[in-house]
Design a protein around this motif. Structure first.
Motif, PDB file in Angstrom:
ATOM      1  N   LEU A 103      30.431 -29.159 -17.736  1.00 54.14           N
ATOM      2  CA  LEU A 103      30.781 -28.648 -16.405  1.00 54.14           C
ATOM      3  C   LEU A 103      31.628 -29.682 -15.671  1.00 54.14           C
ATOM      4  CD1 LEU A 103      27.220 -27.343 -15.387  1.00 54.14           C
ATOM      5  CD2 LEU A 103      29.053 -26.090 -16.551  1.00 54.14           C
ATOM      6  N   ASP A 104      32.411 -29.213 -14.703  1.00 57.52           N
ATOM      7  CA  ASP A 104      33.229 -30.114 -13.883  1.00 57.52           C
ATOM      8  C   ASP A 104      32.706 -30.088 -12.458  1.00 57.52           C
ATOM      9  OD1 ASP A 104      35.673 -30.917 -15.525  1.00 57.52           O
ATOM     10  OD2 ASP A 104      35.585 -28.744 -15.842  1.00 57.52           O
ATOM     11  N   LEU A 105      32.515 -31.250 -11.879  1.00 57.28           N
ATOM     12  CA  LEU A 105      32.173 -31.283 -10.452  1.00 57.28           C
ATOM     13  C   LEU A 105      33.401 -30.754  -9.708  1.00 57.28           C
ATOM     14  CD1 LEU A 105      29.794 -32.452  -8.641  1.00 57.28           C
ATOM     15  CD2 LEU A 105      31.377 -34.315  -8.145  1.00 57.28           C
ATOM     16  N   PRO A 106      33.262 -29.694  -8.917  1.00 55.45           N
ATOM     17  CA  PRO A 106      34.456 -29.082  -8.325  1.00 55.45           C
ATOM     18  C   PRO A 106      34.995 -29.796  -7.096  1.00 55.45           C
ATOM     19  CG  PRO A 106      32.498 -27.806  -7.743  1.00 55.45           C
ATOM     20  CD  PRO A 106      32.036 -28.913  -8.652  1.00 55.45           C
ATOM     21  N   GLU A 107      34.151 -30.498  -6.365  1.00 53.92           N
ATOM     22  CA  GLU A 107      34.629 -31.080  -5.092  1.00 53.92           C
ATOM     23  C   GLU A 107      33.742 -32.248  -4.690  1.00 53.92           C
ATOM     24  OE1 GLU A 107      34.217 -27.641  -2.675  1.00 53.92           O
ATOM     25  OE2 GLU A 107      32.034 -27.614  -2.868  1.00 53.92           O
ATOM     26  N   GLY A 108      34.199 -32.981  -3.692  1.00 61.27           N
ATOM     27  CA  GLY A 108      33.440 -34.132  -3.220  1.00 61.27           C
ATOM     28  C   GLY A 108      33.512 -35.278  -4.224  1.00 61.27           C
ATOM     29  N   TYR A 109      32.651 -36.266  -4.002  1.00 60.56           N
ATOM     30  CA  TYR A 109      32.618 -37.432  -4.881  1.00 60.56           C
ATOM     31  C   TYR A 109      31.194 -37.725  -5.327  1.00 60.56           C
ATOM     32  CZ  TYR A 109      37.339 -38.121  -3.297  1.00 60.56           C
ATOM     33  OH  TYR A 109      38.658 -37.919  -3.042  1.00 60.56           O
ATOM     34  N   ALA A 110      31.040 -38.107  -6.575  1.00 60.34           N
ATOM     35  CA  ALA A 110      29.725 -38.520  -7.075  1.00 60.34           C
ATOM     36  C   ALA A 110      29.924 -39.459  -8.259  1.00 60.34           C
ATOM     37  CB  ALA A 110      28.892 -37.307  -7.486  1.00 60.34           C
ATOM     38  N   GLY A 161      21.509 -40.055  -5.108  1.00 60.80           N
ATOM     39  CA  GLY A 161      21.560 -40.922  -3.929  1.00 60.80           C
ATOM     40  C   GLY A 161      22.910 -40.850  -3.242  1.00 60.80           C
ATOM     41  N   LEU A 162      22.886 -40.643  -1.937  1.00 58.37           N
ATOM     42  CA  LEU A 162      24.135 -40.704  -1.171  1.00 58.37           C
ATOM     43  C   LEU A 162      24.504 -42.175  -1.021  1.00 58.37           C
ATOM     44  CD1 LEU A 162      23.299 -38.090   1.612  1.00 58.37           C
ATOM     45  CD2 LEU A 162      24.746 -37.758  -0.417  1.00 58.37           C
ATOM     46  N   SER A 163      25.782 -42.494  -1.154  1.00 53.86           N
ATOM     47  CA  SER A 163      26.214 -43.892  -1.078  1.00 53.86           C
ATOM     48  C   SER A 163      27.680 -43.905  -0.667  1.00 53.86           C
ATOM     49  CB  SER A 163      26.061 -44.557  -2.453  1.00 53.86           C
ATOM     50  OG  SER A 163      27.064 -44.067  -3.337  1.00 53.86           O
ATOM     51  N   ALA A 164      28.286 -45.088  -0.700  1.00 51.23           N
ATOM     52  CA  ALA A 164      29.726 -45.164  -0.399  1.00 51.23           C
ATOM     53  C   ALA A 164      30.535 -44.482  -1.511  1.00 51.23           C
ATOM     54  CB  ALA A 164      30.147 -46.617  -0.248  1.00 51.23           C
ATOM     55  N   ASP A 213      29.291 -38.676  -1.858  1.00 52.96           N
ATOM     56  CA  ASP A 213      29.203 -38.102  -0.511  1.00 52.96           C
ATOM     57  C   ASP A 213      28.401 -36.794  -0.525  1.00 52.96           C
ATOM     58  OD1 ASP A 213      30.996 -36.272  -1.591  1.00 52.96           O
ATOM     59  OD2 ASP A 213      32.695 -36.899  -0.358  1.00 52.96           O
ATOM     60  N   LYS A 214      28.168 -36.265   0.676  1.00 53.16           N
ATOM     61  CA  LYS A 214      27.321 -35.069   0.790  1.00 53.16           C
ATOM     62  C   LYS A 214      27.916 -33.893   0.035  1.00 53.16           C
ATOM     63  CE  LYS A 214      24.904 -36.071   5.041  1.00 53.16           C
ATOM     64  NZ  LYS A 214      25.031 -36.109   6.499  1.00 53.16           N
ATOM     65  N   GLU A 215      29.247 -33.741   0.116  1.00 56.51           N
ATOM     66  CA  GLU A 215      29.909 -32.625  -0.567  1.00 56.51           C
ATOM     67  C   GLU A 215      29.731 -32.743  -2.086  1.00 56.51           C
ATOM     68  OE1 GLU A 215      34.087 -32.660   0.193  1.00 56.51           O
ATOM     69  OE2 GLU A 215      34.286 -30.503  -0.119  1.00 56.51           O
ATOM     70  N   LEU A 274      27.062 -31.238  -7.019  1.00 61.62           N
ATOM     71  CA  LEU A 274      26.345 -31.696  -8.214  1.00 61.62           C
ATOM     72  C   LEU A 274      25.023 -30.941  -8.370  1.00 61.62           C
ATOM     73  CD1 LEU A 274      26.110 -33.536 -10.623  1.00 61.62           C
ATOM     74  CD2 LEU A 274      25.363 -35.387  -9.110  1.00 61.62           C
ATOM     75  N   ARG A 275      24.354 -30.682  -7.266  1.00 58.41           N
ATOM     76  CA  ARG A 275      23.096 -29.904  -7.345  1.00 58.41           C
ATOM     77  C   ARG A 275      23.361 -28.537  -7.974  1.00 58.41           C
ATOM     78  NH1 ARG A 275      18.941 -29.322  -2.806  1.00 58.41           N
ATOM     79  NH2 ARG A 275      17.737 -28.996  -4.694  1.00 58.41           N
ATOM     80  N   ALA A 276      24.486 -27.932  -7.591  1.00 57.70           N
ATOM     81  CA  ALA A 276      24.814 -26.605  -8.142  1.00 57.70           C
ATOM     82  C   ALA A 276      25.074 -26.701  -9.648  1.00 57.70           C
ATOM     83  CB  ALA A 276      26.015 -26.022  -7.402  1.00 57.70           C
ATOM     84  N   CYS A 277      25.780 -27.757 -10.080  1.00 56.77           N
ATOM     85  CA  CYS A 277      26.025 -27.947 -11.529  1.00 56.77           C
ATOM     86  C   CYS A 277      24.700 -28.153 -12.263  1.00 56.77           C
ATOM     87  CB  CYS A 277      26.910 -29.165 -11.782  1.00 56.77           C
ATOM     88  SG  CYS A 277      28.603 -28.997 -11.225  1.00 56.77           S
ATOM     89  N   LEU A 278      23.829 -28.959 -11.673  1.00 57.17           N
ATOM     90  CA  LEU A 278      22.540 -29.243 -12.322  1.00 57.17           C
ATOM     91  C   LEU A 278      21.712 -27.979 -12.449  1.00 57.17           C
ATOM     92  CD1 LEU A 278      21.850 -32.639 -10.535  1.00 57.17           C
ATOM     93  CD2 LEU A 278      22.074 -32.333 -13.010  1.00 57.17           C
TER      94      LEU A 278
END
Ligand code: CIR
Length: 264
Positions: free
Chosen positions: A110-117, A132-135, A138-140, A145-149
């Motif tokens: 799967l590809d993370l579609p948006e945001g950063y992780a 974990g949210l970090s620098a 981000d929240k997006e 990522l939750r949706a991919c998981l």
């Protein structure tokens, strides 16, 4: 009963490039040497083989100084892989580099579609995947990522990383399905409510990025009090040198993608 979250039979690692001396760091404590990083990486790969995993070793990428830290551009599980969107601009294209290998080795990618992780912000436990949210995450990115998981059948939760800490896993690792090793600052945030917690002795905070693989726990050899604490608690500790990679904010989880492959 599901398999323990620390049971692996496969890892992907990548040899360090000579450019690793220019790796990102929050605070300059001098460049690591290529030879030093290479020897720490060689010992890590050997320890992984001794722990019983099959190692797929990818070639060095000179254009990407931090690409030896394969944990960050992707996530891997028995059920499939997720290509992430690393939060550091110089690391973004590491995803394209690892993508063909993951497509070869996993049925679902799967590809993370948006945001950063970043993978360094993700702690996989048996019950859920902690993000974990970090620098770098981000929240997006965390929500995507939750949706991919979920598509891979994995429950997840979003948690906070202490201010100024690079990644969530910079400050913690899983010791077994009921126990985490954590810095005091992260434990105090209350994220590990359901776990037994072992707290890193003051002054050895970088030791928190240890790594349980099958029967052993890999721990930085510069952290004698942490090693003694784990040893006394009955864990089979394998000390590994992390002095050079530590100069560019890395620890033991960063140098591999780990999973239990049911293709073997
Ligand atoms: C970076 O800042 O991205 C690298 N110098 C260190 C990455 C460490 N990765 C990890 O903890 N998963």
């Amino acid at each position: 009963m599901t398999r323990p979250a620390y049971q692996f039979n496969s890892i992907i690692a990548r040899s360090p490039s000579r450019s690793v001396v220019n790796g990102l760091r929050a605070e300059d404590r001098g460049n690591p040497t290529y030879e030093g990083v290479k020897s720490e990486h060689d010992a890590y790969v050997e320890a992984m083989r001794d722990a019983g995993v099959l190692v797929t070793l990818l070639p060095a990428l000179e254009a990407f100084p931090d690409s030896v830290f394969v944990e960050d551009p992707a996530l891997v599980f028995t059920e499939g892989a997720i290509l992430l969107r690393p939060g550091a601009a110089t690391r973004a294209k590491e995803v394209e580099e690892i993508s063909p290998t993951l497509h070869d080795m996993f049925d679902a990618v799967l590809d993370l579609p948006e945001g950063y992780a970043d993978g360094g912000d993700v702690l996989t436990t048996r019950e859920s995947v902690m993000i974990g949210l970090s620098a770098r995450t981000d929240k997006e990115g965390a929500a995507a990522l939750r949706a991919c998981l979920e598509k891979l059948g994995r429950a997840s939760e979003i948690v906070a990383t202490p201010e100024g800490v690079l990644h969530f896993k910079t400050d913690c690792s899983l010791l077994d399905d009921e126990t985490v090793l954590s810095t005091d600052r992260l434990a105090r945030s209350g994220v590990f409510g359901k776990f037994r917690q072992m707290i890193i002795p003051e002054g050895e905070e970088p030791a928190a990025n240890a790594l349980r693989v099958n029967d052993v726990v890999l721990v930085g050899s510069d952290f004698p009090r942490t090693i003694e604490m784990l040893d006394k608690a009955g864990y089979m500790v394998v000390p590994l040198k992390t002095t050079e990679i530590g100069k560019i904010d890395a620890g033991l989880s960063c140098m591999s993608l780990r999973w239990f492959s049911d293709r073997m």
